[in-house]
Design a protein around this motif. Structure first.
Motif, PDB file in Angstrom:
ATOM      1  N   ALA A   1       0.842  -1.205   0.000  1.00 35.33           N
ATOM      2  CA  ALA A   1       0.000   0.000   0.000  1.00 35.33           C
ATOM      3  C   ALA A   1       0.874   1.251   0.000  1.00 35.33           C
ATOM      4  CB  ALA A   1      -0.910  -0.002   1.221  1.00 35.33           C
ATOM      5  N   SER A   2       0.418   2.273  -0.701  1.00 38.97           N
ATOM      6  CA  SER A   2       1.166   3.527  -0.767  1.00 38.97           C
ATOM      7  C   SER A   2       0.799   4.410   0.407  1.00 38.97           C
ATOM      8  CB  SER A   2       0.854   4.257  -2.077  1.00 38.97           C
ATOM      9  OG  SER A   2      -0.526   4.586  -2.124  1.00 38.97           O
ATOM     10  N   HIS A   3       1.594   5.469   0.613  1.00 36.44           N
ATOM     11  CA  HIS A   3       1.309   6.445   1.655  1.00 36.44           C
ATOM     12  C   HIS A   3       0.236   7.398   1.120  1.00 36.44           C
ATOM     13  CE1 HIS A   3       4.622   4.808   3.811  1.00 36.44           C
ATOM     14  NE2 HIS A   3       5.546   5.306   3.011  1.00 36.44           N
ATOM     15  N   GLU A   4      -1.007   7.128   1.463  1.00 36.44           N
ATOM     16  CA  GLU A   4      -2.112   7.949   0.988  1.00 36.44           C
ATOM     17  C   GLU A   4      -2.664   8.777   2.140  1.00 36.44           C
ATOM     18  OE1 GLU A   4      -6.535   7.592  -1.112  1.00 36.44           O
ATOM     19  OE2 GLU A   4      -5.347   5.795  -0.691  1.00 36.44           O
ATOM     20  N   LEU A   5      -2.757  10.080   1.920  1.00 41.52           N
ATOM     21  CA  LEU A   5      -3.312  11.002   2.912  1.00 41.52           C
ATOM     22  C   LEU A   5      -4.553  11.649   2.320  1.00 41.52           C
ATOM     23  CD1 LEU A   5      -0.005  12.742   4.072  1.00 41.52           C
ATOM     24  CD2 LEU A   5      -1.113  10.753   5.059  1.00 41.52           C
ATOM     25  N   VAL A   6      -5.561  11.864   3.167  1.00 48.31           N
ATOM     26  CA  VAL A   6      -6.860  12.326   2.696  1.00 48.31           C
ATOM     27  C   VAL A   6      -7.207  13.660   3.347  1.00 48.31           C
ATOM     28  CG1 VAL A   6      -9.303  11.749   2.482  1.00 48.31           C
ATOM     29  CG2 VAL A   6      -7.596   9.933   2.414  1.00 48.31           C
ATOM     30  N   ASP A   7      -7.706  14.601   2.535  1.00 45.63           N
ATOM     31  CA  ASP A   7      -8.141  15.899   3.061  1.00 45.63           C
ATOM     32  C   ASP A   7      -9.279  15.727   4.068  1.00 45.63           C
ATOM     33  OD1 ASP A   7      -6.368  17.274   1.490  1.00 45.63           O
ATOM     34  OD2 ASP A   7      -7.791  17.670  -0.117  1.00 45.63           O
ATOM     35  N   PHE A   8      -9.202  16.517   5.158  1.00 44.65           N
ATOM     36  CA  PHE A   8     -10.293  16.579   6.122  1.00 44.65           C
ATOM     37  C   PHE A   8     -10.493  18.040   6.482  1.00 44.65           C
ATOM     38  CE2 PHE A   8     -12.300  16.549  10.279  1.00 44.65           C
ATOM     39  CZ  PHE A   8     -13.254  15.547  10.151  1.00 44.65           C
ATOM     40  N   ASN A   9     -11.677  18.562   6.149  1.00 47.89           N
ATOM     41  CA  ASN A   9     -11.931  19.988   6.313  1.00 47.89           C
ATOM     42  C   ASN A   9     -12.484  20.321   7.694  1.00 47.89           C
ATOM     43  OD1 ASN A   9     -11.136  20.664   3.675  1.00 47.89           O
ATOM     44  ND2 ASN A   9     -13.143  20.110   2.878  1.00 47.89           N
ATOM     45  N   LEU A  10     -11.852  21.298   8.335  1.00 45.75           N
ATOM     46  CA  LEU A  10     -12.367  21.874   9.570  1.00 45.75           C
ATOM     47  C   LEU A  10     -13.040  23.196   9.237  1.00 45.75           C
ATOM     48  CD1 LEU A  10      -9.284  21.328  11.917  1.00 45.75           C
ATOM     49  CD2 LEU A  10     -11.376  19.976  11.888  1.00 45.75           C
ATOM     50  N   GLY A  11     -14.010  23.588  10.045  1.00 46.51           N
ATOM     51  CA  GLY A  11     -14.677  24.868   9.822  1.00 46.51           C
ATOM     52  C   GLY A  11     -15.618  24.858   8.642  1.00 46.51           C
ATOM     53  N   LYS A  12     -16.247  23.699   8.390  1.00 46.21           N
ATOM     54  CA  LYS A  12     -17.144  23.605   7.217  1.00 46.21           C
ATOM     55  C   LYS A  12     -18.416  24.423   7.416  1.00 46.21           C
ATOM     56  CE  LYS A  12     -17.112  19.066   7.331  1.00 46.21           C
ATOM     57  NZ  LYS A  12     -15.976  18.763   8.195  1.00 46.21           N
ATOM     58  N   GLY A  13     -18.882  24.513   8.653  1.00 43.86           N
ATOM     59  CA  GLY A  13     -20.099  25.264   8.919  1.00 43.86           C
ATOM     60  C   GLY A  13     -19.791  26.603   9.559  1.00 43.86           C
ATOM     61  N   ALA A  14     -20.768  27.108  10.289  1.00 45.01           N
ATOM     62  CA  ALA A  14     -20.582  28.378  10.988  1.00 45.01           C
ATOM     63  C   ALA A  14     -19.559  28.213  12.105  1.00 45.01           C
ATOM     64  CB  ALA A  14     -21.915  28.856  11.553  1.00 45.01           C
ATOM     65  N   ALA A  15     -18.907  29.311  12.459  1.00 46.26           N
ATOM     66  CA  ALA A  15     -17.874  29.287  13.496  1.00 46.26           C
ATOM     67  C   ALA A  15     -18.536  29.261  14.866  1.00 46.26           C
ATOM     68  CB  ALA A  15     -16.961  30.496  13.353  1.00 46.26           C
ATOM     69  N   THR A  16     -19.158  28.126  15.190  1.00 45.69           N
ATOM     70  CA  THR A  16     -19.843  27.978  16.466  1.00 45.69           C
ATOM     71  C   THR A  16     -19.157  26.899  17.287  1.00 45.69           C
ATOM     72  OG1 THR A  16     -21.375  26.298  15.612  1.00 45.69           O
ATOM     73  CG2 THR A  16     -22.025  28.623  15.396  1.00 45.69           C
ATOM     74  N   LEU A  17     -19.413  26.952  18.596  1.00 45.01           N
ATOM     75  CA  LEU A  17     -18.816  25.974  19.497  1.00 45.01           C
ATOM     76  C   LEU A  17     -19.265  24.564  19.140  1.00 45.01           C
ATOM     77  CD1 LEU A  17     -17.225  25.256  22.048  1.00 45.01           C
ATOM     78  CD2 LEU A  17     -19.259  25.800  23.394  1.00 45.01           C
ATOM     79  N   GLU A  18     -20.543  24.402  18.809  1.00 47.61           N
ATOM     80  CA  GLU A  18     -21.064  23.072  18.487  1.00 47.61           C
ATOM     81  C   GLU A  18     -20.383  22.493  17.248  1.00 47.61           C
ATOM     82  OE1 GLU A  18     -22.861  25.709  19.157  1.00 47.61           O
ATOM     83  OE2 GLU A  18     -23.710  25.168  21.108  1.00 47.61           O
ATOM     84  N   ASN A  19     -20.216  23.308  16.216  1.00 43.26           N
ATOM     85  CA  ASN A  19     -19.560  22.822  14.997  1.00 43.26           C
ATOM     86  C   ASN A  19     -18.100  22.471  15.252  1.00 43.26           C
ATOM     87  OD1 ASN A  19     -21.831  23.020  13.428  1.00 43.26           O
ATOM     88  ND2 ASN A  19     -21.344  25.034  12.610  1.00 43.26           N
TER      89      ASN A  19
END
Length: 480
Positions: A194-212
Motif C-alpha cells: 500500500a502507498s502512503h495515501e493522505l486524505v483531506d479533512f476539512n475543519l470549519g465547514k459550517g458556521a464558526a460555532t462551538l457546536e460545529n
C-alpha cells in the motif's frame, strides 16, 4: 598495563569501524536522490508535516510580468521555513518553467515539493498517469489528485488504484494526497504494497460555532488511525482572534496539517499574496550626487535694506519607524522590502485590508496572526504530545469553551498538553478537575506554552483556568 591499553584501543577501533552509523531521530527520509537522511528513521516525514498549498500565479512574481511563477516561490523559501513548512503543494494550473530550480533550492532546505495533477478532458486517466510518472521522475515527493480525475464512465470501486501503484513503485517515501474516502484509505494501509495515501479533512465547514468546532474535533478524535490532513474549509475568519482559534484546532490536533497561501496572515484563499502594504518591489535608490559647494554670501551692511526673503519652515521630521522586536533596532520601511512584483500590480491583486494584512507589517507585530502561526508550528513539530499523543475532547459547552487534551504515548502526566479556547465575548473560568480524574491524570499547574491574549498570561491550574474573551491557552500539565 601498556599491552592492556593497546588492546583496549584496538578493540575500540574495531567496534567503531564495525558499528552502524548513528541516525538522528529527526533526520528526514529520502524522497529523491541526494536527499538528506537515510530512510531509516522511526517515523516517516509526513506523519506530522505541515503542508503549504500554493497557487503559483498568486504567490510571487520573479520576472516583473505581474504573474507569479515557480522561481518566485524559490525566492520565498526562507519565509516558508519560518512557518515550519515541510512540503509545498503546487496547485494546478501552473507553468513548469523553473521547477528544477525550485526543487533544488527546496531540497537544500529539507522542504519537499508535491504536485497537483491537472484535469485532462481528452486524454483522461492515461494522460494523467503519464503526467504523474513525469513529475515523480523529475523528483516530486508526491502527488495531489482528486478522485474525479480517474473516474471512468462505467464507474470503478477504486479509480485511484493505478495512481497508487505508480506512486508506490518509486523509491523513497513518496505520498499521494487525495480527497478520497478516509475510511477506505485507512483500510488500504494494512494491505501489502500500500502507498502512503493522505486524505483531506476539512475543519470549519459550517458556521464558526462551538457546536460545529467541537463536533469536528470529536470526528478527529474518533479517527486516530485515519491518514487525515487537516485543513480549514471556507473563508478565513475575518477577526484575528477567531482565526487564531481556528489555527489552534488545525495545528494542535492529530497528524499532518495543511495551510493555503496567505492563510497565515488572514487573507482569503485564491488572493494575491500580500508581502508589503504596496506589494510592489521598488527600484533601489540611486547614490546621491555630491553637490558643488555653494559660494559664501557677501555680508550685508546693516544700514542698507535688502530684498525680502520669505519664511521657509524647517522640514518636518519623519515619523519614527517601528522597532523590530527581534533586533531592537528601527525596522526598515515595509514598502522598501520585496513585494509581489517589480512590475505593474494587477488590478485584482489588492485585497481588503492590505495595508495591515501583509507579511511585512505582521512580521513586526509579536501578537499578529502570522507570528501566532509560527509559534503554533513550532509546538506542532516539537511537542511529543502534539506529535503522537492521544486526543480527548472535553465537554465544556456550558462554559462556551472548546477544550481538548493531548497525552503523549506511554506517559501519564509528564508532557500532557491542555488546549482551551474561549468562544464567547466574556471572560470565563473553567474547572478541569473532573475531566482530569476521568483521564486518570493528577491535577496540577499549567505551564504556559502559548496564548493568543496577554490576559491569559497568569498562574493557571486545572482547578481554575481563566480565559479572556475569544482567546486561546495552551499549557503543559505539571501535577502536584
Amino acid at each position: 598495563m601498556q599491552i592492556l591499553n593497546q588492546r583496549t584501543i584496538l578493540l575500540c577501533s574495531v567496534f567503531l569501524l564495525c558499528a552502524p552509523p548513528t541516525i538522528p531521530v529527526a533526520a528526514q527520509t529520502l524522497a529523491r536522490p541526494g536527499w538528506a537522511g537515510s530512510g531509516l528513521t522511526q517515523e516517516t516525514w509526513w506523519q506530522n508535516a505541515v503542508f503549504y498549498r500554493v497557487q503559483p500565479k498568486n504567490f510571487q512574481d520573479s520576472d516583473g510580468d505581474g504573474t507569479g511563477d515557480l522561481r518566485g516561490i524559490a525566492q520565498r523559501l526562507d519565509y516558508l521555513q519560518s512557518l515550519g513548512v515541510d512540503a509545498i503543494v503546487l496547485e494546478s494550473p501552473f507553468d513548469d518553467a523553473g521547477f528544477d530550480d525550485l526543487l533544488s533550492e527546496a531540497t537544500s532546505r529539507h522542504v519537499r515539493i508535491i504536485v497537483e495533477l491537472a484535469p485532462h478532458h481528452e486524454g483522461g486517466a492515461q494522460q494523467a498517469l503519464a503526467e504523474a510518472r513525469s513529475w515523480l521522475t523529475r523528483g516530486a515527493a508526491g502527488l495531489y489528485a482528486k478522485s474525479s480525475l480517474f473516474a471512468s464512465p462505467a464507474g470503478t470501486a477504486d479509480p485511484l488504484q493505478p495512481l497508487r501503484q505508480l506512486v508506490n513503485s518509486f523509491p523513497g517515501d513518496r505520498i499521494l494526497l487525495t480527497d478520497n474516502d478516509p475510511a477506505a484509505a485507512t483500510a488500504r494501509r494494512g494491505q501489502r504494497g500500500a502507498s502512503h495515501e493522505l486524505v483531506d479533512f476539512n475543519l470549519g465547514k459550517g458556521a464558526a460555532t462551538l457546536e460545529n468546532y467541537r463536533g469536528e474535533l470529536a470526528a478527529v478524535q474518533a479517527s486516530p488511525d485515519m491518514p487525515l490532513v487537516l485543513q480549514l474549509d471556507g473563508q478565513t475568519p475575518p477577526e484575528a482572534s477567531l482565526a487564531k482559534i481556528a489555527a489552534t484546532m488545525l495545528l494542535a490536533s492529530h497528524g499532518p496539517a495543511s495551510l493555503h497561501d496567505g492563510q497565515e496572515i488572514g487573507i482569503e484563499r485564491a488572493s494575491t499574496m500580500q508581502w508589503t502594504p504596496g506589494n510592489i518591489t521598488l527600484p533601489k535608490p540611486t547614490e546621491p550626487v555630491a553637490e558643488a559647494p555653494k559660494p559664501t554670501p557677501t555680508p550685508q551692511r546693516e544700514d542698507v535694506y535688502t530684498a525680502f526673503v520669505p519664511y521657509v519652515p524647517p522640514p518636518t521630521k519623519p515619523k519614527p519607524r517601528p522597532i523590530d522586536p527581534r533586533t531592537g533596532e528601527p525596522s526598515a520601511d515595509p514598502n522598501s522590502l520585496m513585494g509581489f512584483t517589480s512590475g505593474k500590480l494587477p488590478a485584482e491583486a489588492s485585497v481588503p485590508g492590505h495595508e495591515s494584512l501583509n507579511v511585512a507589517i505582521e512580521d513586526l507585530n509579536p501578537d499578529s496572526l502570522l507570528n501566532f502561526y509560527r509559534r503554533l508550528s513550532q509546538l506542532h513539530h516539537g511537542s511529543p504530545a502534539l506529535q503522537t499523543g492521544s486526543l480527548s475532547v472535553l465537554d465544556h459547552n456550558a462554559d462556551n469553551a472548546l477544550v481538548w487534551v493531548r497525552q503523549a504515548p506511554g506517559v501519564r502526566e509528564t508532557g500532557t498538553v491542555i488546549i482551551a479556547c474561549n468562544l464567547s465575548a466574556k471572560t470565563t473560568t473553567l474547572s478541569l478537575q473532573n475531566d482530569i480524574e476521568r483521564l486518570h491524570l493528577r491535577p496540577g499547574g499549567l505551564r504556559m506554552l502559548l496564548v493568543s491574549d496577554k490576559a491569559n498570561m497568569r498562574f493557571q491550574t486545572t482547578q481554575q483556568l481563566t480565559l479572556a474573551p475569544w482567546s486561546v491557552f495552551i499549557g503543559e500539565l505539571h501535577s502536584y
